[in-house]
Motif scaffolding. Sequence first.
Motif, PDB file in Angstrom:
ATOM      1  N   GLN A 211      39.054  13.519  16.141  1.00 61.04           N
ATOM      2  CA  GLN A 211      40.030  14.552  16.535  1.00 61.04           C
ATOM      3  C   GLN A 211      40.007  15.703  15.533  1.00 61.04           C
ATOM      4  N   GLY A 212      39.922  15.353  14.248  1.00 66.51           N
ATOM      5  CA  GLY A 212      39.834  16.380  13.223  1.00 66.51           C
ATOM      6  C   GLY A 212      38.604  17.259  13.445  1.00 66.51           C
ATOM      7  N   ALA A 213      37.509  16.639  13.850  1.00 70.68           N
ATOM      8  CA  ALA A 213      36.285  17.395  14.103  1.00 70.68           C
ATOM      9  C   ALA A 213      36.497  18.394  15.232  1.00 70.68           C
ATOM     10  N   GLY A 214      37.164  17.948  16.293  1.00 71.27           N
ATOM     11  CA  GLY A 214      37.475  18.865  17.398  1.00 71.27           C
ATOM     12  C   GLY A 214      38.356  20.006  16.917  1.00 71.27           C
ATOM     13  N   LEU A 215      39.276  19.699  16.025  1.00 71.62           N
ATOM     14  CA  LEU A 215      40.233  20.708  15.574  1.00 71.62           C
ATOM     15  C   LEU A 215      39.608  21.756  14.655  1.00 71.62           C
ATOM     16  N   VAL A 216      38.456  21.449  14.039  1.00 74.09           N
ATOM     17  CA  VAL A 216      37.778  22.509  13.270  1.00 74.09           C
ATOM     18  C   VAL A 216      36.735  23.222  14.133  1.00 74.09           C
ATOM     19  N   GLY A 217      36.643  22.832  15.396  1.00 75.02           N
ATOM     20  CA  GLY A 217      35.761  23.573  16.288  1.00 75.02           C
ATOM     21  C   GLY A 217      34.398  22.953  16.495  1.00 75.02           C
ATOM     22  N   ILE A 218      34.218  21.707  16.047  1.00 72.68           N
ATOM     23  CA  ILE A 218      32.952  21.025  16.308  1.00 72.68           C
ATOM     24  C   ILE A 218      32.962  20.514  17.747  1.00 72.68           C
ATOM     25  N   ASP A 219      31.871  20.732  18.453  1.00 71.82           N
ATOM     26  CA  ASP A 219      31.755  20.237  19.826  1.00 71.82           C
ATOM     27  C   ASP A 219      31.412  18.745  19.751  1.00 71.82           C
ATOM     28  N   VAL A 220      32.445  17.920  19.815  1.00 75.93           N
ATOM     29  CA  VAL A 220      32.262  16.497  19.552  1.00 75.93           C
ATOM     30  C   VAL A 220      31.292  15.858  20.558  1.00 75.93           C
TER      31      VAL A 220
ATOM     32  N   HIS B  71      37.166  22.655  20.781  1.00 77.70           N
ATOM     33  CA  HIS B  71      36.258  23.464  19.965  1.00 77.70           C
ATOM     34  C   HIS B  71      36.126  24.892  20.483  1.00 77.70           C
ATOM     35  N   VAL B  74      39.122  26.915  19.015  1.00 76.97           N
ATOM     36  CA  VAL B  74      38.966  27.286  17.613  1.00 76.97           C
ATOM     37  C   VAL B  74      38.146  28.568  17.510  1.00 76.97           C
ATOM     38  N   ASP B  86      44.556  14.708  10.190  1.00 77.08           N
ATOM     39  CA  ASP B  86      43.186  14.533  10.680  1.00 77.08           C
ATOM     40  C   ASP B  86      42.128  15.045   9.723  1.00 77.08           C
ATOM     41  N   PHE B  88      38.979  14.647   6.959  1.00 79.42           N
ATOM     42  CA  PHE B  88      37.791  13.798   6.906  1.00 79.42           C
ATOM     43  C   PHE B  88      37.891  12.995   5.612  1.00 79.42           C
ATOM     44  N   TRP B 102      33.440  25.839  10.430  1.00 81.67           N
ATOM     45  CA  TRP B 102      32.311  25.467  11.286  1.00 81.67           C
ATOM     46  C   TRP B 102      31.960  26.534  12.314  1.00 81.67           C
ATOM     47  N   THR B 103      32.985  27.209  12.853  1.00 80.81           N
ATOM     48  CA  THR B 103      32.717  28.184  13.923  1.00 80.81           C
ATOM     49  C   THR B 103      32.337  29.551  13.376  1.00 80.81           C
ATOM     50  N   ARG B 146      42.049  23.970   5.304  1.00 82.81           N
ATOM     51  CA  ARG B 146      40.923  23.776   6.217  1.00 82.81           C
ATOM     52  C   ARG B 146      41.110  24.597   7.487  1.00 82.81           C
TER      53      ARG B 146
END
Lengths: 323, 233
Positions: A211-220, B71, B74, B86, B88, B102-103, B146
């Motif tokens: 979920q954290g990955a999605g929230l930073v904009g990574i296309d999970v 994503h 964002v 959330d 890492f 990341w974006t 972050r």
Amino acid sequence: MAVSTRRQLSLRPSPFVATMLLVLALFVVALLRSGSMSITGQALLTGLIAGGVYSLLAMGLSLIFGVLDIVNFAHGSFLAIGLFVTYEVVHQTGANPYVALPVAIVVLFVLGALLQLLVLNRTMGSSLESQLLITLGLSLLISNALLLFFGGDPLSANLHNDPGVHIFGAVANLSRVIAFVGALVLALLLYVLLEKTSFGRAIRAVAANRQGAGLVGIDVRMIYAVTFGLGTACAGAAGMFIAPFTTITPTAGDQFNILAFVVVVMGGLGNIMGALVSGLIVGLVEQLGGVAIAGQSPLLSVFILFLLILLIRPQGIFGAKSS
Amino acid sequence: MLELDNIAAGYGKLQILHELSIHVRPGELVSVVGANGAGKTTTLRVISGLIGTMGGQVRYDGEVITGLRAHQLVKRGIVQVSEDRDLFGPMTVEENLVLGAWTRRKAAINEELERIFELFPILLERRRQAAQTMSGGQQQMLAIGRALMAKPKVLMLDEPSTGLSPKMTWDVLNAASAIRDSGVSVLLVEQNAAQALAISDRAYVLESGSVVLEGPGRELAGDERVKKAYLGL
Ligand SMILES: Nc1ncnc2c1ncn2[C@@H]1O[C@H](COP(=O)(O)OP(=O)(O)O)[C@@H](O)[C@H]1O
Ligand SMILES: [Mg+2]
């Protein structure tokens, strides 16, 4: 300011050291049973070389588990596809089997990524049983498709010239030495990809918190597909490397399935470097055990080790106890 | 700039939000307050694309963004710091921050990192430490840092004061005001209604998935019904 990590003085060896002591004990027993240093030394070399391939194969499986939470029981079948891709390249072009390496990697990467996107994506987050059924079903599907296209007769993709290489008094065929070195080089490349590139960092981020990955904009979803593809590409490359000295049949991957699973559990589920080291250990245990417990299948000693680990150290032989 | 229009949403068949309409204008700090279970987190999940909607529209700068995935939002500048943070956990503070960008273009990352370290000096000190080894307050700062790495236009904070000491709570809420002052719209969800209302330009009171009151933060803080129900006065 620095975090203090208190170390307790302990007379109990770490699980990793204990495992290495076990391997040493196996070596001694093998030496006593066979009464021959050259037989035991040969087992040592053969085991280490086989272990390199197990490492690469298991790293792929462990990566898939760590990131997608999928236990992929079709992993051995992807190795089988790697075998047949190699056979097909050699058969069609008459080229050296190693020409098939990039082909096997690309084919298995694309196949894995597509399967994840189109089929396995639907099972994400579902129960272990349904994942087990789906990946086992996939494995049967692959074996039968291979059977349909290539028939059940054993095939081969040998080197034209595969001389023995002498290493410390033991001998290994050139193809096996190449398999060992090649597998470790690819394993190292995978490690570098995961640890040193920003794409690898994103993969680790998804593993740590999707979920954290999605929230930073990574296309999970994209990461899932690519990671599954990387995992199956490891299996494909392992298949290519062993093709020159393996009898190629549609079910040739099945025994590797089990071995890779043992290696992954031993290294700790999702621990990539753990899988690398454990692969070598499993190779050694298999070959030394074959000499020490002569007359039985070499796999017997691997399964005894597996049982020991499941009973004593289900979280694997590296790192701390996890939840 | 961000508008929720008659939103219906929930989990499975269970509807939690009913005809919910709220909006955030550029440069505003808007808070959503309400009891535990009122649907505040669910509202933010809808905006972030973490759950789908059963009805209604989310619009952003005139574009309908309902149904976009997390994503994609964002990329458009809508960034959330979730209730659970959330982070890492096994990765370092610096890796967490870098992933926040990341974006964005690689070239922008170092400059942005410096800005975050200026805002939260503790993160600079702990940059090589694993995120999961930091205290609750430090983790909250890391989560906000972050999110800022993505250079958000709308920043959503879900109960940033949870688990923090009163002093830390003020630090975090002051940071939220400072972020608003830097031109970023802030949508703040808080159970700590008194403090949240004190720093808000506008606020909504949520009850059982619907807005029951709205108005300027100070006005709501003085409202008898709010005082009774949420401020314990
Ligand atoms: N993942 C979920 N599945 C089912 N119900 C949920 C889930 N998350 C929250 N809920 C329910 O939705 C309601 C609103 O929850 P939430 O939006 O988290 O409230 P708040 O953030 O205001 O405390 C609660 O009744 C809660 O039990
Ligand atoms: Mg909540």
